[in-house]
Structure formats: structure tokens, C-alpha cells
Enzyme design. Structure first.
Site, mmCIF file in Angstrom:
data_model
loop_
_atom_site.group_PDB
_atom_site.id
_atom_site.type_symbol
_atom_site.label_atom_id
_atom_site.label_comp_id
_atom_site.label_asym_id
_atom_site.label_seq_id
_atom_site.Cartn_x
_atom_site.Cartn_y
_atom_site.Cartn_z
ATOM 1 N N ASP A 46 0.871 -1.177 0.000
ATOM 2 C CA ASP A 46 0.000 0.000 0.000
ATOM 3 C C ASP A 46 0.907 1.226 0.000
ATOM 4 O OD1 ASP A 46 -2.305 1.807 0.407
ATOM 5 O OD2 ASP A 46 -3.346 -0.035 0.958
ATOM 6 N N HIS B 259 -12.990 -1.243 -8.880
ATOM 7 C CA HIS B 259 -14.221 -0.456 -9.014
ATOM 8 C C HIS B 259 -13.974 1.031 -8.779
ATOM 9 C CE1 HIS B 259 -15.800 -0.374 -4.566
ATOM 10 N NE2 HIS B 259 -14.511 -0.198 -4.629
#
Length: 196
Positions: free
Chosen positions: A52, A97
């Protein structure tokens, strides 16, 4: 850890995929590592890396229980840059998404420098409903999420038949395996294999 009605526990993935042949797992955009930690707790043979942005990776590493150090590690990585780690599985949970097709294609292309033949990509996302499932509560939630993604990020939830095309557009060496929705789950397990 508690999960809201809009989320689901890591066990929905962990219990619905064959992990026996997986030795190395990279959770790309994996936040504080709930999936990797759950996986490492159930399958001690799997070495997990959570990637991350730096601040999130550092925080995840600081929270990691002592017993998992050495089997779960955290690394700073931006998924729009080349993937530096070779692994058996690259996992994306609710990442695609948030992005339009051109950015999703770039994310998949940035994996290529590290991909070995047979490496798998697992995308864990909601899929838009078909007409025969349109009235279910889950379908309504997926449609609301799709509208929200479009309004906020110019992104989208995708239909099941859009996934093979997304992989193909990223690189013809990706072979789309399929998508399955575990019983009781809200996300689908979408998979492709690198045949390069």
C-alpha cells in the site's frame, strides 16, 4: 474484528479458493492486511506481502502481531508503478471499481514485469447483476455502488462479461479463468492466469 453489512470477513475468500499450491501471495493495495493476516493464520506455508502507500504500509506493519512477523510483511508500493515482487498470486480487493478501464488496464500492465508463467491474479469485487437477479438486495447494493463510483470517481462496477475483455486489453498473455460468487458473499472471486 466486526464487519458491516456492506462488507464481509476475510473467510469469504480464504474458505472459497484452493490455496494448497500457493507459496507467495501479494495483496496489492491491501491496507492494514486483514486478508493476508487471515490467510497466514489459516495457511502457514504461504508467505504474504501487503502493499500500500507508505503511511498505510507503515501503520499496518506496526499493528502486525509478533507471531506473524516473518510470514506477513508490508511494503510501500503504488500500483501504477512496476510490480517489484514475483509471486504466485496477486490479489486486489475492491480496487478496480475505483478506476475507469484505462487505469485498470494500467494496473494489470504494471504487474507484468514481475509475472512468472502460471502466476494468478485474483480480483475480489462486486459484479453488477444480470436481469434474472436484479431484484435481490445484493443487486440493489451493487447498482447503488456503481452509481456512486461513477459520480465520485468516473469509475464503475463491472458486469461479469466485462472482466475477460479487461484482461485481454491489458495483455493477450492473460488467460481469464472465470468468476464465482461464494454462497453468502457479496464479492466475486475473479481470476486470470499469466501465460507469458
Amino acid at each position: 474484528m466486526l464487519f458491516s453489512k456492506e462488507d464481509e470477513p476475510p473467510s469469504m475468500l480464504i474458505n472459497n479458493y484452493d490455496w494448497d499450491s500457493v507459496q507467495t501471495f501479494v495483496d496489492v493495495g491491501g491496507s492494514h492486511g486483514s486478508i493476508a493476516i487471515g490467510l497466514a493464520n489459516h495457511f502457514p506455508h504461504i508467505q504474504c506481502t501487503v502493499q500500500d502507500l507508505p503511511e498505510t504500509a507503515n501503520e499496518g506493519a506496526s499493528r502486525l502481531q509478533e507471531s506473524l512477523k516473518g510470514r506477513v510483511d508490508f511494503a510501500a508500493h503504488d500500483f501504477f508503478t512496476p510490480q517489484p515482487i514475483e509471486a504466485d498470486v496477486y490479489y486486489f480487493r475492491s480496487i478496480f471499481h475505483n478506476w475507469s478501464d484505462k487505469y485498470c488496464i494500467k494496473i494489470l500492465q504494471m504487474l507484468i514485469p514481475a509475472l512468472k508463467k502460471g502466476a494468478r491474479v485474483i480480483i475480489h469485487e462486486r459484479i453488477l447483476p444480470t436481469l434474472d437477479t436484479l431484484n435481490s438486495l445484493d443487486a440493489k447494493r451493487a447498482i447503488k455502488m456503481d452509481i456512486g463510483m461513477l459520480q465520485l470517481l468516473n469509475a464503475q462496477q463491472r458486469e461479469q462479461d466485462e472482466w475477460p475483455e479487461l484482461f485481454r486489453r491489458a495483455d493477450a498473455r492473460y488467460r481469464y479463468v472465470g468468476a464465482k460468487k461464494p454462497a453468502g458473499g457479496i464479492r466475486w472471486i475473479i481470476e486470470a492466469i499469466w501465460e507469458g
